[in-house]
Structures are given as structure tokens and as C-alpha cells.
Design an enzyme around this catalytic site. Structure first.
Site, PDB file in Angstrom:
ATOM      1  N   ASP A  81      -1.716  -2.396  10.144  1.00 56.77           N
ATOM      2  CA  ASP A  81      -1.932  -2.327   8.688  1.00 56.77           C
ATOM      3  C   ASP A  81      -2.486  -3.621   8.098  1.00 56.77           C
ATOM      4  O   ASP A  81      -2.742  -3.685   6.892  1.00 56.77           O
ATOM      5  CB  ASP A  81      -0.606  -2.027   7.973  1.00 56.77           C
ATOM      6  CG  ASP A  81      -0.193  -0.574   8.114  1.00 56.77           C
ATOM      7  OD1 ASP A  81      -1.075   0.269   8.373  1.00 56.77           O
ATOM      8  OD2 ASP A  81       1.010  -0.295   7.957  1.00 56.77           O
ATOM      9  N   LYS A 101       0.831  -1.224   0.000  1.00 57.78           N
ATOM     10  CA  LYS A 101       0.000   0.000   0.000  1.00 57.78           C
ATOM     11  C   LYS A 101       0.850   1.253   0.000  1.00 57.78           C
ATOM     12  O   LYS A 101       2.033   1.246   0.367  1.00 57.78           O
ATOM     13  CB  LYS A 101      -0.944   0.014   1.197  1.00 57.78           C
ATOM     14  CG  LYS A 101      -0.272  -0.034   2.582  1.00 57.78           C
ATOM     15  CD  LYS A 101       0.238   1.284   3.129  1.00 57.78           C
ATOM     16  CE  LYS A 101       0.956   1.148   4.449  1.00 57.78           C
ATOM     17  NZ  LYS A 101       1.758   2.312   4.827  1.00 57.78           N
TER      18      LYS A 101
HETATM   19  O1  C5P Z   1       0.913  -2.500  14.320  1.00 55.48           O
HETATM   20  P1  C5P Z   1       2.321  -2.600  13.829  1.00 55.48           P
HETATM   21  O2  C5P Z   1       3.076  -3.705  14.493  1.00 55.48           O
HETATM   22  O3  C5P Z   1       2.431  -2.641  12.336  1.00 55.48           O
HETATM   23  O4  C5P Z   1       3.014  -1.248  14.273  1.00 55.48           O
HETATM   24  C1  C5P Z   1       4.413  -1.130  14.350  1.00 55.48           C
HETATM   25  C2  C5P Z   1       4.781   0.021  15.249  1.00 55.48           C
HETATM   26  O5  C5P Z   1       4.451   1.262  14.624  1.00 55.48           O
HETATM   27  C3  C5P Z   1       4.034   0.074  16.574  1.00 55.48           C
HETATM   28  O6  C5P Z   1       4.681  -0.725  17.536  1.00 55.48           O
HETATM   29  C4  C5P Z   1       4.121   1.540  16.924  1.00 55.48           C
HETATM   30  O7  C5P Z   1       5.382   1.863  17.443  1.00 55.48           O
HETATM   31  C5  C5P Z   1       4.009   2.207  15.565  1.00 55.48           C
HETATM   32  N1  C5P Z   1       2.623   2.598  15.258  1.00 55.48           N
HETATM   33  C6  C5P Z   1       2.065   3.658  15.950  1.00 55.48           C
HETATM   34  N2  C5P Z   1       0.771   4.019  15.684  1.00 55.48           N
HETATM   35  C7  C5P Z   1       0.042   3.365  14.754  1.00 55.48           C
HETATM   36  C8  C5P Z   1       0.611   2.291  14.032  1.00 55.48           C
HETATM   37  C9  C5P Z   1       1.908   1.928  14.320  1.00 55.48           C
HETATM   38  O8  C5P Z   1       2.721   4.283  16.790  1.00 55.48           O
HETATM   39  N3  C5P Z   1      -1.209   3.743  14.531  1.00 55.48           N
END
Ligand code: C5P
Length: 311
Positions: A141, A15
Site C-alpha cells: 500500500d 485510504k
Molecule cells: O505489503 P504489506 O506488508 O502491507 O502486506 C501485509 C500482508 O498482507 C502481507 O504479508 C500479506 O499477508 C497480505 N497481503 C496479501 N496480498 C496483498 C497485500 C497484502 O496477501 N496484495
């Protein structure tokens, strides 16, 4: 009754965030987001085959990524197995096109593809909504990689509302050899722009980006592109300034860092224009790779079911 297959092939897209607004960090470390995603034609393909236990092999990009229980695809299979109560196992063969740690949610696409493939392989029969719930447990995501096309993301980016989009958009991607860590980019964003959850307004999208998508006009869309994480990505990787400048010199309608970066997405008028922009950007030698993609494209979908032949 249809027998469950012995192998299933699923494809999920990477994406670009066309617009990304970031709010103040929450106590759980996540940031409230308001974003518009567009799924683009770079794909993660998973072939899931019946096996004992859960195992993974990786082809294409990221051949040196871990294949143990820390890999998001393995975690997706394990979560579905636990949720469904099945005793079946799976071998996952993953072929990656989406840049690793590139801000294009490649790992999330792996997880989404794995959820759908294992659901089919094991005949767990979960609804799309139940899969989306598991997806959001795996990462912010992941739900969008299931849905694909064009969608708004709120909450942590995991609450998905599909949006209407006309036409096909042509993008030139500048992919860097070295990725960026998403948590690090969010931390840098907080350092540059300290916000307090109690005072800061919730992040809001400008309706104009949705109107632009409806118009199908890339010039209109180009005026609405924006990413609150771009400044942080540029701070951590100043060379990205050269990539954005090269896209501008190459005549792109607009260019922005995708998600947490470092991939830069440059919007073109049509295919011929994208070829020309890509040529100039390639000559500028500002990225490891320059790729042409289009969007929107569908979310995770089954490409093939393989059934054992009757004797
Ligand atoms: O959810 P995911 O593991 O892909 O997110 C990776 C990192 O990105 C999270 O641990 C966080 O530090 C950051 N993040 C965030 N806010 C979001 C999505 C991701 O701070 N909405």
C-alpha cells in the site's frame, strides 16, 4: 544552489478501498488485487530532522508502537539511506491520525511520508518513480500513499494508475479500539473462499466504479462499493455486522469495511448528511470513535522545509 534543509515536514494520507477484488494466493503469499483507492483526510505527519543514525518518536495514535528497526518508517529511512549511499542520518517525529491496524494503510502512509521527507532532507534527488519503486519494496500500500487522490491498484495493490474523480465525497468512519491483522484477514478470506492460482481468473474491477467516480455523484458511487475481504473481516470480528447495520439505520448511502478492516466507512450525500449519520452512529455505540473525513486528497507532500539561518 539551494542548500539542503535541516528539517522537513511531510504529510501523507490514509485510504479507503472503494472496490477491492482479491484473487488466489500466489506462491509468495501475496494475493493479486484489483482495487480502487481513495485517499482521505486523515493524515500522518512526519518531521524529519538531521541527526546521527535513524531514530523515531511517535505521537497521537500508536504511542506504544515499536520505534525500532521493525517500524515501517524506520525501514523506509534505512532503505533510502542504503539506496542513495548517503551517510546522513535522521530523527523522525511522527504524528499519527490514521487508525493503527485499521485497514486504512496508516503504516504505509508513515513509510511514504518518511521516504519523501528523507529524500528532501538528504538531497538524494530520486525521481518520483524511483521513490515509488522503493515504496513497493516496503509494502503493497505504500506506493498509493505517495500518489494519493483516486487510483486503481493492481499487482499486489502496488501498481498504481491514477483515475479521474469529480467532486468531494463525505465519509463517516467507525474506528474500532482493537485493530485486525491484515495477513490474518487474507488467510481467513482464503479459508472461506479457497481459490487455486492455476484456475482462478485474475481479479477484475467493474468499470462502473470508475464511471461513478467520474460522475461525482455519491449515490452512483454508493452502488459500486464492494470489498472481497469484508466477509473475512466479519468472520473474525462479528461485531462489525452491528456497525454496518448502524450505518444503514443512520441513513448512510452505503457502508463497507475498509481494506482488511476493522474500520467501517459509511458514505454520505454531503457534509450535513455526514454529520447526521455520524450522530446516529455515535449514539449506537458500535465503535470506539466516529470520525468525519473527505476524499480524495493528495498523496505524500512536503508541508515545510526548515533551513538554518545565515549568520
Ligand atoms: O505489503 P504489506 O506488508 O502491507 O502486506 C501485509 C500482508 O498482507 C502481507 O504479508 C500479506 O499477508 C497480505 N497481503 C496479501 N496480498 C496483498 C497485500 C497484502 O496477501 N496484495
Amino acid at each position: 544552489m539551494t542548500a539542503t534543509p535541516i528539517a522537513v515536514q511531510v504529510r501523507a494520507p490514509g485510504k479507503i478501498n472503494l472496490a477491492l477484488r482479491v484473487g488466489a494466493p500466489r506462491p509468495d503469499g501475496y494475493h493479486p488485487l484489483a482495487t480502487v483507492f481513495q485517499a482521505v483526510s486523515l493524515y500522518e505527519d512526519v518531521v524529519a530532522t538531521r541527526a546521527d543514525g535513524i531514530s523515531l518518536e511517535i505521537h497521537g495514535r500508536g504511542e506504544d508502537l515499536p520505534v525500532d528497526a521493525t517500524n515501517l518508517a524506520v525501514r523506509a529511512a534505512a532503505l533510502l539511506r542504503e539506496t542513495s549511499g548517503t551517510r546522513a542520518g535522521v530523527h523522525l517525529s511522527l504524528t499519527k491520525q490514521v487508525p493503527v491496524a485499521g485497514g486504512m494503510a496508516g503504516g504505509s502512509a508513515d513509510a511514504a511520508a518518511t521516504l519523501l521527507a528523507c529524500d528532501q532532507l538528504w538531497g538524494t534527488g530520486l525521481s518520483r518513480d524511483e521513490l515509488a519503486e522503493l515504496a513497493s519494496e516496503l509494502g503493497a500500500d505504500v506506493p498509493f500513499a505517495l500518489t494519493g487522490m483516486s487510483a486503481m491498484g493492481t499487482g499486489r495493490g502496488d501498481l498504481i494508475t491514477p483515475v479521474m474523480s469529480r467532486g468531494t465525497y463525505h465519509w463517516v468512519l467507525a474506528v474500532q479500539d482493537e485493530g485486525l491483522s491484515t495477513p490474518e484477514v487474507f488467510r481467513e478470506h482464503d479459508r472461506l473462499q479457497p481459490l487455486d492460482l492455476d484456475d482462478a481468473p485474475a481479479p477484475r474491477l467493474d468499470d462502473a466504479v470508475l464511471a461513478a467516480l467520474l460522475s461525482g455523484d455519491p449515490i452512483q458511487l454508493s452502488r459500486q462499493l464492494g470489498n472481497d475481504l469484508q466477509e473475512a473481516a466479519l468472520e473474525l470480528r462479528p461485531e462489525l455486522g452491528d456497525v454496518l447495520a448502524a450505518a444503514d439505520r443512520a441513513g448512510a448511502l452505503a457502508a463497507l469495511v475498509s481494506g482488511s478492516g476493522p474500520t467501517v466507512a459509511a458514505l454520505a450525500l454531503d457534509h450535513a448528511h455526514a454529520v447526521s449519520v455520524a450522530g446516529v452512529m455515535r449514539a449506537a455505540e458500535v465503535a470506539g470513535e466516529i470520525l468525519l473525513v473527505t476524499g480524495p486528497v493528495p498523496g505524500a507532500r512536503v508541508l515545510e522545509h526548515v533551513h538554518s539561518r545565515r549568520p
